[in-house]
Design a protein around this motif. Structure first.
Motif, PDB file in Angstrom:
ATOM      1  N   ARG A 293      -2.939  11.374   0.275  1.00 35.46           N
ATOM      2  CA  ARG A 293      -1.936  10.447  -0.141  1.00 35.46           C
ATOM      3  C   ARG A 293      -2.751   8.999   0.049  1.00 35.46           C
ATOM      4  NH1 ARG A 293       1.606  10.099   4.386  1.00 35.46           N
ATOM      5  NH2 ARG A 293       0.508  11.835   5.502  1.00 35.46           N
ATOM      6  N   GLU A 296      -4.029   8.331  -3.444  1.00 34.33           N
ATOM      7  CA  GLU A 296      -2.929   7.601  -4.196  1.00 34.33           C
ATOM      8  C   GLU A 296      -2.317   6.191  -3.983  1.00 34.33           C
ATOM      9  OE1 GLU A 296       0.867   9.749  -5.317  1.00 34.33           O
ATOM     10  OE2 GLU A 296      -0.078  11.493  -4.429  1.00 34.33           O
ATOM     11  N   GLU A 300      -2.631   2.950  -6.049  1.00 33.35           N
ATOM     12  CA  GLU A 300      -1.407   2.387  -6.493  1.00 33.35           C
ATOM     13  C   GLU A 300      -1.712   0.492  -6.001  1.00 33.35           C
ATOM     14  OE1 GLU A 300       2.014   2.940  -6.991  1.00 33.35           O
ATOM     15  OE2 GLU A 300       1.417   4.795  -7.611  1.00 33.35           O
ATOM     16  N   ASP A 301      -2.250   0.335  -4.957  1.00 30.68           N
ATOM     17  CA  ASP A 301      -2.152  -1.157  -4.368  1.00 30.68           C
ATOM     18  C   ASP A 301      -3.569  -0.932  -3.499  1.00 30.68           C
ATOM     19  OD1 ASP A 301      -2.195  -3.658  -3.152  1.00 30.68           O
ATOM     20  OD2 ASP A 301      -0.079  -3.725  -4.164  1.00 30.68           O
ATOM     21  N   ALA A 304      -2.702  -3.358  -0.260  1.00 33.23           N
ATOM     22  CA  ALA A 304      -1.394  -2.763   0.635  1.00 33.23           C
ATOM     23  C   ALA A 304      -2.160  -1.789   1.502  1.00 33.23           C
ATOM     24  CB  ALA A 304      -0.447  -2.410  -0.190  1.00 33.23           C
ATOM     25  N   LEU A 308      -2.886  -1.403   5.794  1.00 29.86           N
ATOM     26  CA  LEU A 308      -2.217  -0.245   6.740  1.00 29.86           C
ATOM     27  C   LEU A 308      -3.355   0.367   7.270  1.00 29.86           C
ATOM     28  CD1 LEU A 308       0.384   1.459   4.035  1.00 29.86           C
ATOM     29  CD2 LEU A 308       0.835  -0.139   5.818  1.00 29.86           C
ATOM     30  N   ARG A 414       4.384  13.907  -8.272  1.00 32.60           N
ATOM     31  CA  ARG A 414       3.489  13.844  -6.659  1.00 32.60           C
ATOM     32  C   ARG A 414       4.501  14.945  -5.658  1.00 32.60           C
ATOM     33  NH1 ARG A 414       4.734   9.929  -6.654  1.00 32.60           N
ATOM     34  NH2 ARG A 414       5.469   9.916  -4.615  1.00 32.60           N
ATOM     35  N   HIS A 416       6.186  16.146  -2.706  1.00 35.21           N
ATOM     36  CA  HIS A 416       7.057  15.393  -1.913  1.00 35.21           C
ATOM     37  C   HIS A 416       6.662  15.814  -0.723  1.00 35.21           C
ATOM     38  CE1 HIS A 416      10.419  13.031  -1.410  1.00 35.21           C
ATOM     39  NE2 HIS A 416      10.946  13.883  -0.579  1.00 35.21           N
ATOM     40  N   ILE A 417       6.722  14.767   0.294  1.00 34.28           N
ATOM     41  CA  ILE A 417       6.567  15.240   1.582  1.00 34.28           C
ATOM     42  C   ILE A 417       7.810  15.124   2.377  1.00 34.28           C
ATOM     43  CG2 ILE A 417       5.228  14.400   3.733  1.00 34.28           C
ATOM     44  CD1 ILE A 417       4.273  12.409   1.192  1.00 34.28           C
TER      45      ILE A 417
ATOM     46  N   ARG B  86       3.950  -6.281  -2.369  1.00 30.76           N
ATOM     47  CA  ARG B  86       2.920  -5.094  -2.506  1.00 30.76           C
ATOM     48  C   ARG B  86       3.311  -3.818  -1.948  1.00 30.76           C
ATOM     49  NH1 ARG B  86      -2.071  -6.379  -4.191  1.00 30.76           N
ATOM     50  NH2 ARG B  86      -2.440  -8.617  -4.839  1.00 30.76           N
ATOM     51  N   VAL B  87       4.453  -3.327  -2.295  1.00 31.09           N
ATOM     52  CA  VAL B  87       4.832  -1.985  -2.222  1.00 31.09           C
ATOM     53  C   VAL B  87       4.131  -0.959  -3.041  1.00 31.09           C
ATOM     54  CG1 VAL B  87       7.178  -2.467  -1.326  1.00 31.09           C
ATOM     55  CG2 VAL B  87       6.720  -2.102  -3.744  1.00 31.09           C
ATOM     56  N   PHE B  88       4.010   0.316  -2.663  1.00 31.98           N
ATOM     57  CA  PHE B  88       3.509   1.285  -3.682  1.00 31.98           C
ATOM     58  C   PHE B  88       4.594   1.667  -4.765  1.00 31.98           C
ATOM     59  CE2 PHE B  88       1.265   2.127   0.455  1.00 31.98           C
ATOM     60  CZ  PHE B  88      -0.155   1.494   0.048  1.00 31.98           C
ATOM     61  N   SER B  89       4.451   1.058  -5.903  1.00 29.90           N
ATOM     62  CA  SER B  89       5.477   0.971  -6.924  1.00 29.90           C
ATOM     63  C   SER B  89       5.605   2.515  -7.429  1.00 29.90           C
ATOM     64  CB  SER B  89       5.281  -0.068  -7.971  1.00 29.90           C
ATOM     65  OG  SER B  89       4.083   0.028  -8.731  1.00 29.90           O
ATOM     66  N   GLY B  90       4.765   3.203  -7.440  1.00 27.93           N
ATOM     67  CA  GLY B  90       4.985   4.812  -8.096  1.00 27.93           C
ATOM     68  C   GLY B  90       5.590   5.746  -7.150  1.00 27.93           C
ATOM     69  N   LEU B  91       5.171   5.151  -5.770  1.00 25.24           N
ATOM     70  CA  LEU B  91       6.049   5.972  -4.656  1.00 25.24           C
ATOM     71  C   LEU B  91       7.463   5.916  -4.397  1.00 25.24           C
ATOM     72  CD1 LEU B  91       2.678   6.485  -4.335  1.00 25.24           C
ATOM     73  CD2 LEU B  91       2.945   6.326  -2.005  1.00 25.24           C
ATOM     74  N   THR B  92       8.134   6.750  -3.891  1.00 24.06           N
ATOM     75  CA  THR B  92       9.433   6.415  -3.336  1.00 24.06           C
ATOM     76  C   THR B  92       9.431   5.721  -2.064  1.00 24.06           C
ATOM     77  OG1 THR B  92       9.578   8.556  -1.946  1.00 24.06           O
ATOM     78  CG2 THR B  92      10.035   8.874  -4.441  1.00 24.06           C
ATOM     79  N   GLU B  94      10.863   6.455   0.593  1.00 23.86           N
ATOM     80  CA  GLU B  94      10.240   7.298   1.842  1.00 23.86           C
ATOM     81  C   GLU B  94       8.823   7.443   1.849  1.00 23.86           C
ATOM     82  OE1 GLU B  94      11.723  11.409   1.570  1.00 23.86           O
ATOM     83  OE2 GLU B  94      11.826  11.736   3.615  1.00 23.86           O
ATOM     84  N   GLU B  95       8.265   7.667   0.841  1.00 20.34           N
ATOM     85  CA  GLU B  95       6.854   7.750   0.770  1.00 20.34           C
ATOM     86  C   GLU B  95       5.956   6.729   0.937  1.00 20.34           C
ATOM     87  OE1 GLU B  95       6.456  11.538  -2.683  1.00 20.34           O
ATOM     88  OE2 GLU B  95       6.471   9.423  -3.243  1.00 20.34           O
ATOM     89  N   MET B  99       3.074   6.349   4.198  1.00 22.48           N
ATOM     90  CA  MET B  99       2.175   5.442   4.242  1.00 22.48           C
ATOM     91  C   MET B  99       1.909   4.738   5.743  1.00 22.48           C
ATOM     92  SD  MET B  99       0.417   6.932   1.978  1.00 22.48           S
ATOM     93  CE  MET B  99      -1.014   5.963   2.510  1.00 22.48           C
ATOM     94  N   GLU B 127      16.406   6.085  -0.502  1.00 19.68           N
ATOM     95  CA  GLU B 127      15.491   6.861  -0.096  1.00 19.68           C
ATOM     96  C   GLU B 127      14.371   7.471  -1.213  1.00 19.68           C
ATOM     97  OE1 GLU B 127      16.717  10.054   2.538  1.00 19.68           O
ATOM     98  OE2 GLU B 127      14.764   9.751   3.784  1.00 19.68           O
ATOM     99  N   GLN B 128      15.238   8.041  -2.113  1.00 18.29           N
ATOM    100  CA  GLN B 128      14.439   8.791  -3.232  1.00 18.29           C
ATOM    101  C   GLN B 128      13.840   7.829  -4.351  1.00 18.29           C
ATOM    102  OE1 GLN B 128      12.866  11.359  -2.373  1.00 18.29           O
ATOM    103  NE2 GLN B 128      14.102  11.540  -0.465  1.00 18.29           N
ATOM    104  N   ARG B 130      12.092   5.164  -6.626  1.00 19.93           N
ATOM    105  CA  ARG B 130      10.628   4.716  -6.720  1.00 19.93           C
ATOM    106  C   ARG B 130      10.659   3.087  -6.430  1.00 19.93           C
ATOM    107  NH1 ARG B 130       7.109   8.222  -8.543  1.00 19.93           N
ATOM    108  NH2 ARG B 130       8.078   9.942  -9.256  1.00 19.93           N
ATOM    109  N   ARG B 146       7.813  -0.944   6.080  1.00 16.94           N
ATOM    110  CA  ARG B 146       6.420  -0.271   6.088  1.00 16.94           C
ATOM    111  C   ARG B 146       5.590  -0.599   7.044  1.00 16.94           C
ATOM    112  NH1 ARG B 146       3.120  -0.713   0.460  1.00 16.94           N
ATOM    113  NH2 ARG B 146       2.740  -2.975   1.550  1.00 16.94           N
TER     114      ARG B 146
END
Ligand SMILES: Nc1ncnc2c1ncn2[C@@H]1O[C@H](COP(=O)(O)OP(=O)(O)OP(=O)(O)O)[C@@H](O)[C@H]1O
Ligand SMILES: [Mg+2]
Lengths: 423, 233
Positions: A293, A296, A300-301, A304, A308, A414, A416-417, B86-92, B94-95, B99, B127-128, B130, B146
């Motif tokens: 993760r 990834e 992605e960024d 960001a 974290l 991807r 899913h968790i 700056r969110v992770f745009s490809g992730l949902t 929840e994901e 992170m 939640e789900q 993107r 986040r």
């Protein structure tokens, strides 16, 4: 509009002439010690001019032609289908994988020796592509010098067996670890680079390794390469007709069967299969772990991800190292399969092909990468009849692919968790 | 909680902060306002160690973090909502939240997830989805959520109201006020001076890399200079 089109078409035609004439229209004729340059004959020149005219006409009427070609994407049976639900897809994927593996286990016993040999090569490319997929597809680091790690693995085995007589099985982890070490060392200087710069530096690194192997003659044999690399043994049993190393027994005598040269090929294939499966499983495991993760997130960024608390250094290096490790794996198998290696096996084109596999397969998806590896390795073999035009066929396939499925064969969903069903 | 002492920060040869001193006490909301290019983002990034201050000190809960690497700073109870979300745009959604809790245990993650969904029910609904396909306001909520996932003792926000409609801004400032109730220290950078100072216990005004004014939020709101420059007279 029309004038614009004519200008553009004319420009394209001129470019065609400029490129095609020196390549096809000029011949180098060696006469004794000197080389003279000669123009081509009339028919070639006519063909070049015809090609330029075709380009001109195509560019002139491009809009209407492309509009006609639009049906291509509609013909594609896969377009416009609803994506499958997550759990169904995951189940299907694992069934499919198990099926493929079982099939692959028994398949070599029913086909020709040449096919098994080719399949071994496919498996080596699968390992390579799965490894590069970590670096490019998951971590988003464009590495154009991946073949360097492959070379490190192959040369490690070749040199170790030559100088110390170490066996394939001993060398496998050593080669992989050494390649991983190279990945780590290369990773440090390129950490700060991104995108194009990273690509160029890794490209340079790949070339440096190749040139080093080429010129370090007293160790690597230079362009002559290293021969006589031993085949793997099975619990001390050799697959050759005669035993090469003392203390070993021979496979056909132990089992009381007639000697057949196929045994060796099939055995190597099975080894490659097992290693490829291990590669796929281990990397799959990594993808589910936090480090997967993190790759990834960094892709992605970056800002960001760092905000974290992820360490850019650690995340990038881990991707580089793991990718390189599996290239080393593949390299050892390759050296053993060929019995002879030289720097020529590790040119930039190899990196490009592995990268093409990853991109065609859909960046990040394992099944996609495996299918693409099969397609990319086997297609040129099938197209051997038009051997001169192999690269052309390859290129055309790539273009069609990009029209049909620009996101790759099977783009990554991807993993899913889910937390809810646990605890 | 967080102290900056006479901090100078350079980008190459250009000095962006010329000796800035700021203090954020535990449990406070402190707002930093200033014009474009004043160095607000630079100040926050200096706290995070990227770029590092070239002189002066940054103290977090008494610990000198001036020379610590970013990753280490960001794991010590402080979280930042970076400028531009700056969110992770490809992730949902929840994901993305997962992170945020990267270094926490599973049970901690589950706990903070509940907390974030409680603060932003909208995120639960999505939640789900993107993150890249969400609206600006939803993305800002996600960015804040986040940051909260790591259970920070202090949260830094860089222009959370950027490009949002008044109603959403209102909502986000309410949430920020709620965070203070929960005992989280807030350091807020804003262009939206009126709201930011209205909410803040104390405020700073940054001008071309120097602190111009420093007072309680209320006093700054009534300060003629501030009214002139940042509140449109
Ligand atoms: N990476 C960088 N390299 C060089 N100069 C920079 C860099 N980042 C910021 N600067 C400069 O530092 C100064 C302060 O910028 P900063 O981003 O901190 O302003 P800001 O107060 O956050 O502005 P805004 O309200 O527009 O976000 C500006 O003059 C800017 O040009
Ligand atoms: Mg800013």
């Amino acid at each position: 509009m029309a004038a614009e089109n004519i200008k553009h078409a004319f420009f394209c035609a001129v470019i065609t002439l400029i490129i095609a004439y020196p390549i096809l229209g000029l011949n180098l004729i060696p006469s004794g010690a000197v080389v003279s340059l000669e123009g081509a004959d009339g028919s070639t020149i006519a063909a070049i001019i015809a090609a330029a005219v075709v380009v001109f006409l195509f560019q002139l009427f491009r809009d209407s032609i492309m509009a006609r070609l639009g049906f291509l994407s509609r013909v594609n049976p896969l377009s416009g289908r609803e994506p499958m639900p997550q759990h169904k897809r995951a189940r299907l994927e694992s069934w499919l994988l198990t099926g493929i593996i079982v099939l692959a286990l028994f398949w070599p016993f029913f086909v020709s020796r040449g096919s098994v040999d080719l399949a071994t090569l496919v498996l080596i490319y699968i390992m390579l592509a799965l490894g590069l997929n970590v670096v490019v597809g998951l971590a988003g680091l464009l590495d154009l010098g991946y073949v360097a790690f492959y070379a490190v693995g192959a040369y490690t085995f070749a040199l170790l067996s030559q100088y110390t007589g170490i066996s394939f099985w001993m060398s496998l982890p050593i080669g992989a670890c050494l390649a991983a070490l190279f990945g780590l060392v290369l990773g440090f200087p390129v950490l700060r680079l991104r995108g194009d710069y990273l690509a160029i530096v890794t490209l340079g690194f790949g070339e440096i390794i190749r040139i080093l192997l080429n010129n370090w003659t007293h160790l690597t044999g230079g362009p002559n390469g290293i021969g006589g690399i031993p085949e793997p043994t099975l619990f001390g049993m050799e697959f050759g007709r005669r035993i090469k190393e003392e203390g070993n027994t021979s496979f056909h005598e132990t089992f009381g069967i007639a000697y057949a040269s196929e045994h060796k090929v099939i055995f190597l294939y099975l080894i490659a299969l097992v290693l490829a499966v291990i590669t796929a499983l281990v990397i799959r495991r990594f993808m589910r772990m936090p480090v997967g993760r993190a790759w990834e997130a960094l892709r992605e960024d970056e800002i960001a991800a760092r905000s974290l608390g992820l360490s850019r250094t650690a995340v990038k290096l881990s991707a580089f190292t793991i990718g390189a490790f599996f290239a080393g794996f593949a390299g050892t198998v390759f050296a053993s399969k060929q019995g002879f290696i030289s720097p020529e096996s590790f040119v930039f084109l190899e990196s490009a092909i592995i990268l093409a596999i990853v991109v065609l397969g859909g960046m990040g998806s394992q099944i996609g990468v495996i299918l693409a590896a099969i397609a990319v390795t086997i297609l040129p073999e099938l197209a051997r009849e038009f051997s001169d035009y192999r690269m052309l066929v390859f290129g055309a396939a790539m273009v069609l692919m990009m029209v049909w499925r620009p996101q790759g064969l099977l783009p990554m969903r991807r993993i899913h968790i889910e937390l809810k069903d646990q605890g | 909680m967080l102290v900056l002492e006479n901090v100078h920060t350079h980008y190459g040869k250009i000095e962006a902060l010329h000796g800035v001193s700021v203090e954020v006490k535990r449990g406070e909301i402190v707002s930093l306002i200033g014009a474009n290019g004043a160095g607000k983002t630079t100040l926050l990034m200096t706290v995070c160690g990227n770029p590092q201050a070239c002189s002066g000190r940054v103290l977090l809960e008494g610990r000198d973090i001036t020379r610590e690497p970013t990753a280490q700073i960001m794991r010590s109870g402080i979280a930042i909502v970076p400028e531009g979300r700056r969110v992770f745009s490809g992730l949902t959604v929840e994901e993305n939240l997962h992170m945020g809790g990267f270094f926490n245990t599973k049970s901690e993650i589950r706990e903070s997830l509940d907390h974030v969904y409680h603060l932003f029910p909208r995120l639960k609904e999505r939640e789900q989805q993107r993150a890249g396909t969400m609206s600006g306001g939803e993305q800002q909520m996600l960015a804040i959520g986040r940051a909260l996932m790591s259970k920070p003792r202090m949260i830094i926000l860089d222009e959370p109201s950027l490009g949002l409609a008044p109603l959403i801004i209102q909502q986000i400032f309410e949430i920020i006020g709620q965070l203070r109730e929960e005992g989280i220290t807030v350091f807020l950078v804003e262009q939206n001076a009126h709201q930011a100072l209205g909410l803040a216990d104390r405020g700073y005004v940054l001008e071309t890399g120097r602190i111009r004014l420093h007072d309680t939020g209320k006093n700054l709101l009534n300060n003629p200079e501030v009214r002139e420059a940042y509140l449109g007279g």
